[in-house]
Structures are given as structure tokens and as C-alpha cells.
Design an enzyme around this catalytic site. Structure first.
Site: not given
Length: 251
Positions: A141, A154
Site C-alpha cells: 500500500s 493496517y
């Protein structure tokens, strides 16, 4: 690719995983669509077969469970043969203030986003080592570079996945296996729409698109195209790299 090879795409039933599954099937890989959601996996595999490609669904697999992972890889080998391509795409997201993150939420995030790729990679590496050829692409990400408030758990796992990628690349390059990571940036998926609905992205998707150099959000197919290249023969000299696909948001 001179002969048909088997590819496994985790989280292949929706969003970026769906696009990658369809692209690799189009590229000529026997594609195993692995997902915890059986119905979604079956739909994507059916979609690929209707286009004339070779694909099968392996649903109901929680990547955080090593026993389930090992059993799924065994079934994939029985169906298609040795696994020479792995895309670790399955992931769990979450938006929560840091002090509200419980031990359970933290551990679950790590289990899916880091332990999952660990289990899958260990399961398929023997096939790649035997063939002296393999491709591993980890979907991380762009938030691992920029950080993201309300997503500490996350972002931490996605940053870990980048380190996982670089270390594996060094260890297995001599064995003909490349390992790279794609950190998508602002891709229009159900996951992003969910975060937008909760008000955690600081505006709307359209607002962010206007601030993106290419003036649009990403599409799952953008990530699939990059994965396709990294898996190709032409990318054999690329390993241990972070290939950002983000419309210029992060450079």
C-alpha cells in the site's frame, strides 16, 4: 512464457484481486482464484472461463490459517500442477483511532496481512525452487510510504510486507525467483468506497482525484497491468523493487 504455468491470486474474488486474476488468465496462466468468499471466487473463475481462459475457484480459504493454506495449495497442485506464480493480494483493512485498536484487532490485521503472505510463500516456494523459476508479487500500500491516520494497524502490516519483499528477493534471486511489491495508491475498489463512506479519507474520491497528477483514481486494471509485467519473462531482471502505481501521488 513458453509453456502454461500455474498462478495463485489470493483475495482474487474482488477488487484488485479480481482484475489480477482475469489478467493472468488472459496472459495464459492456469489461474487459481483463492478467496475467503467462495461465491466471489467462483464468479471470477467462471468469468475467466467464459472468456476462454483456464481458471478455477478455491474459496473458503482464510489465508491467516496455515492448515487451510496448505490444503488449498495441495488442491491447486492436483488441479493445475506446480505453482510458479504467487500474488499475495488478500488483505484486511480497518479505520480506527490508534487508542481504540484492541489486541484482537491488531493481531487479526497481522495474521491476514503479514502471516498470510508468509504461509502462502512458504507453501509454494518448493515448486519454484524445483523449477528454478518463480514470480512473487506482494500487494502492499502507498500508505506505507506516506502514513495514514486512523489506520496505524493496517499501515504497519503493509510496511512490513515491503520489508518481507526485499528480504525474500535477496535470498531467492539466486534460485531464479523474483519478488516485488506493488503499493497501489488510491484505487477505486469496494474497500476504498467503504473507507470513503466512513469519512476517513479526508474528502471524497472525486476530491482526491483532482489532487492526483493524472487527475483520476486508479483502476484495479492499472494494478493488474503492473503485476502482469512483473510476472512476465521480460521482468526477470527486476526483483526486490517497490513498483508504485499511484498516478503520481507518491514518487
Amino acid at each position: 512464457m513458453t509453456e502454461r504455468k500455474t498462478a495463485v491470486v489470493t483475495g482474487g474474488g474482488s477488487g484488485i484481486g479480481r482484475a489480477i486474476s482475469l489478467r493472468l488468465a488472459k496472459d495464459g496462466f492456469a489461474t487459481a482464484v483463492l478467496d475467503i468468499n467462495t461465491e466471489s471466487a467462483e464468479q471470477v473463475a467462471k468469468e475467466a472461463r467464459e472468456l476462454g481462459y483456464e481458471a478455477a475457484a478455491f474459496g473458503g480459504v482464510d489465508v491467516s490459517d496455515r492448515a487451510q493454506v496448505d490444503a488449498a495449495i495441495d488442491r491447486i497442485r492436483e488441479t493445475f500442477g506446480p505453482v510458479l506464480v504467487l500474488v499475495n493480494n488478500a488483505g484486511l483493512t480497518g479505520t480506527l483511532g490508534f487508542q481504540k485498536i484492541t489486541d484482537e484487532l491488531w493481531d487479526r490485521m497481522i495474521a491476514v496481512n503479514l502471516s498470510g503472505p508468509f504461509y502462502l510463500t512458504q507453501a509454494v516456494l518448493p515448486d519454484m525452487i524445483s523449477a528454478h523459476w518463480g514470480r512473487i508479487v506482494n500487494i502492499s500500500s502507498s500508505s506505507a510510504h506516506s502514513g495514514q491516520q486512523y489506520m496505524v494497524h493496517y499501515v504497519s502490516t503493509k510496511a512490513g510486507l515491503i520489508g518481507f519483499t526485499k528480504s525474500l528477493a535477496l535470498e531467492y534471486g539466486p534460485k531464479g525467483i523474483t519478488v516485488n511489491t506493488i503499493p497501489p495508491g488510491f484505487v477505486d475498489t469496494p474497500m476504498l468506497r467503504d473507507v470513503e463512506a466512513k469519512g476517513f479519507i479526508g474528502g471524497t474520491i472525486a476530491d482526491h482525484a483532482e489532487r492526483t497528477p493524472v487527475r483520476r483514481p486508479g483502476k484495479p486494471e492499472d494494478i493488474a497491468a503492473a503485476a502482469s509485467f512483473l510476472i512476465s519473462e521480460e521482468a526477470g531482471y527486476i526483483t526486490g523493487q517497490i513498483i508504485g502505481v499511484n498516478g503520481g501521488r507518491n514518487t
